[in-house]
Design an enzyme around this catalytic site. Structure first.
Site, PDB file in Angstrom:
ATOM      1  N   TRP A 155       0.748  -1.275   0.030  1.00 40.66           N
ATOM      2  CA  TRP A 155      -0.048  -0.124   0.103  1.00 40.66           C
ATOM      3  C   TRP A 155       1.019   1.441  -0.023  1.00 40.66           C
ATOM      4  CZ3 TRP A 155      -1.851   2.422   4.887  1.00 40.66           C
ATOM      5  CH2 TRP A 155      -2.924   3.461   4.664  1.00 40.66           C
ATOM      6  N   ASP A 200      -1.447  -6.079   8.755  1.00 47.10           N
ATOM      7  CA  ASP A 200      -2.203  -5.158   8.332  1.00 47.10           C
ATOM      8  C   ASP A 200      -3.475  -5.867   7.702  1.00 47.10           C
ATOM      9  OD1 ASP A 200      -3.858  -2.987   7.200  1.00 47.10           O
ATOM     10  OD2 ASP A 200      -2.145  -2.184   6.138  1.00 47.10           O
ATOM     11  N   LYS A 257     -14.034  -1.280   5.623  1.00 47.36           N
ATOM     12  CA  LYS A 257     -14.399  -1.877   4.592  1.00 47.36           C
ATOM     13  C   LYS A 257     -15.475  -2.596   5.088  1.00 47.36           C
ATOM     14  CE  LYS A 257     -10.946  -0.079   2.536  1.00 47.36           C
ATOM     15  NZ  LYS A 257      -9.786   1.079   2.817  1.00 47.36           N
TER      16      LYS A 257
END
Length: 400
Positions: free
Chosen positions: A130, A211, A246
């Protein structure tokens, strides 16, 4: 003083969104930002979330501060979601959780904790990762480096390269791993590979930082935590930065958590005291509303079942778009093999498009993607799929 400043470069992903918003083309498509979209191209509020908010509004009696570590009910619910209520690290009280402003906030708390308390010299990130990962850790004055992860020829994991790199990482350093739905590639480790990675991390006394931003978006809520459970079985110490953006759709509520697992309850509580000191010096204590939504849903049987069904629907829609994308490209006469996209998981995929092709899609067709070729599958719908694939076919068939 300020007059001498020059503009900072725009964020490579959020900057795309700004350009997208200004584009007047009615057929424009945003495949850049990682936000779930439904079949109508909207980012919905989940029904389970709305019901929880109704209960909270009716019962609310105060706007007082939360503790530094956040809502205890939220922390307990987070640990149960990550591990299950009966897991050893939860039952033995070897896990502690602090609420954070989003998954990014959890990563930054972890970074400050590592920088101020531990002896780690470097934080190791997958190549690619990311784009904000290096920013977060470097802002905490930590050095970052990379280990191989993505194998372009196979569109899979470069596992041999990854393991060779892990074997060379100095003892005590931090290794960031994506729990599932690897961002940006969509390529995950298998359970067998997680076992090998966990054994190597434990053998070399490396600290895993997971993560975990997409739990439920790969294969299922419990299935997506398999790598986490394998790590917890092998590694006495573990950090997990999780997000509810999310899987709860709570993007603008900024709801995340940092969970620390230690070898004993005493070690966990001692580490928590240092994390609380980091939080106090940063944002003092977290916001209440989003965490209260999560705790309300996860601690109520009816709401939790509704939420689990909504997560399943989001996951199924994304996977359906993956297959439809591959099939539609074939119908448009594209001979380049994109079948790997149907095998990947989560919101993102490395499409294999070159920076030049991505630029052409943006300039000619108002289709916005990251220059690396990373695309957000969640931005695809049945309605825009024909236009999208026709544009890709035209760009691929254009003379270079």
């Amino acid at each position: 003083m300020f007059y001498s400043l020059t503009p900072a470069p725009p964020d490579p992903i959020l900057g795309l969104t700004e350009a997208f918003k200004k584009d007047p083309n009615p057929n424009k498509i945003n495949l850049g930002v990682g936000v779930y979209k439904d079949a109508q191209g909207r980012t919905p509020v989940l029904a389970s979330v709305k019901r929880a908010e109704e209960r909270l509004l009716a019962a609310e009696q105060t706007k007082n501060y939360l503790p530094i570590e956040g809502d205890p009910a939220f922390g307990d619910a987070t640990q149960a979601l990550l591990f299950g209520k009966d897991h050893g690290v939860v039952r033995d009280r070897r896990a502690v959780t602090v609420q954070a402003p989003g998954g990014t906030g959890a990563l930054r708390v972890a970074a400050d904790f590592i920088a101020s308390t531990l002896e780690a010299k470097t934080v190791w990130l997958s190549d690619p990762t990311w784009p904000n990962h290096p920013n977060v850790f470097q802002a905490a004055k930590l050095k970052t480096a990379t280990y191989p992860y993505f194998d372009k020829p196979t569109n899979g994991v470069d596992f041999d390269g990854m393991m060779a790199a892990l074997h060379q990482i100095p003892v005590g350093d931090v290794v960031v791993l994506h729990g599932c739905c690897h961002n940006p590639t969509g390529v995950d480790l298998t359970p067998a590979q997680w076992e090998v990675v966990a054994e190597e991390l434990a053998r070399r006394n490396l600290l895993p930082l997971v993560d975990f931003a997409y739990q439920g978006f790969a294969d299922g809520l419990q299935e997506d935590a398999r790598g986490l459970h394998i790590l917890a079985r092998h590694c006495p110490d573990l950090l997990i930065a999780s997000s509810y953006s999310k899987n709860f759709g709570l993007y603008n509520e900024r709801v995340g958590a940092l969970t620390l697992v230690a070898g004993s309850p005493a070690a966990a509580e001692t580490a928590l005291s240092h994390i609380k000191r980091v939080v106090r010096a940063n944002y003092s204590n977290p916001p209440a509303h989003g965490a209260a939504i999560v705790a309300t849903v996860l601690n109520d049987g009816e709401l939790k079942r509704l939420w689990e069904d909504e997560v399943r629907q989001m996951r199924d829609r994304i996977n359906t778009m993956r297959h439809l994308f591959v099939e539609t490209l074939q119908e448009k006469g594209v001979t380049q093999d994109f079948s790997f996209i149907a095998r990947q998981r989560g919101m993102f995929s490395f499409s294999g498009l070159t920076p030049e092709q991505v630029k052409a899609l943006r300039e000619r067709y108002s289709i916005y993607a990251v220059s690396s070729g990373r695309i957000s599958v969640a931005g695809m719908t049945e309605e825009n799929m024909d236009y999208l694939c026709s544009a890709i076919a035209a760009v691929l068939n254009s003379p270079s």
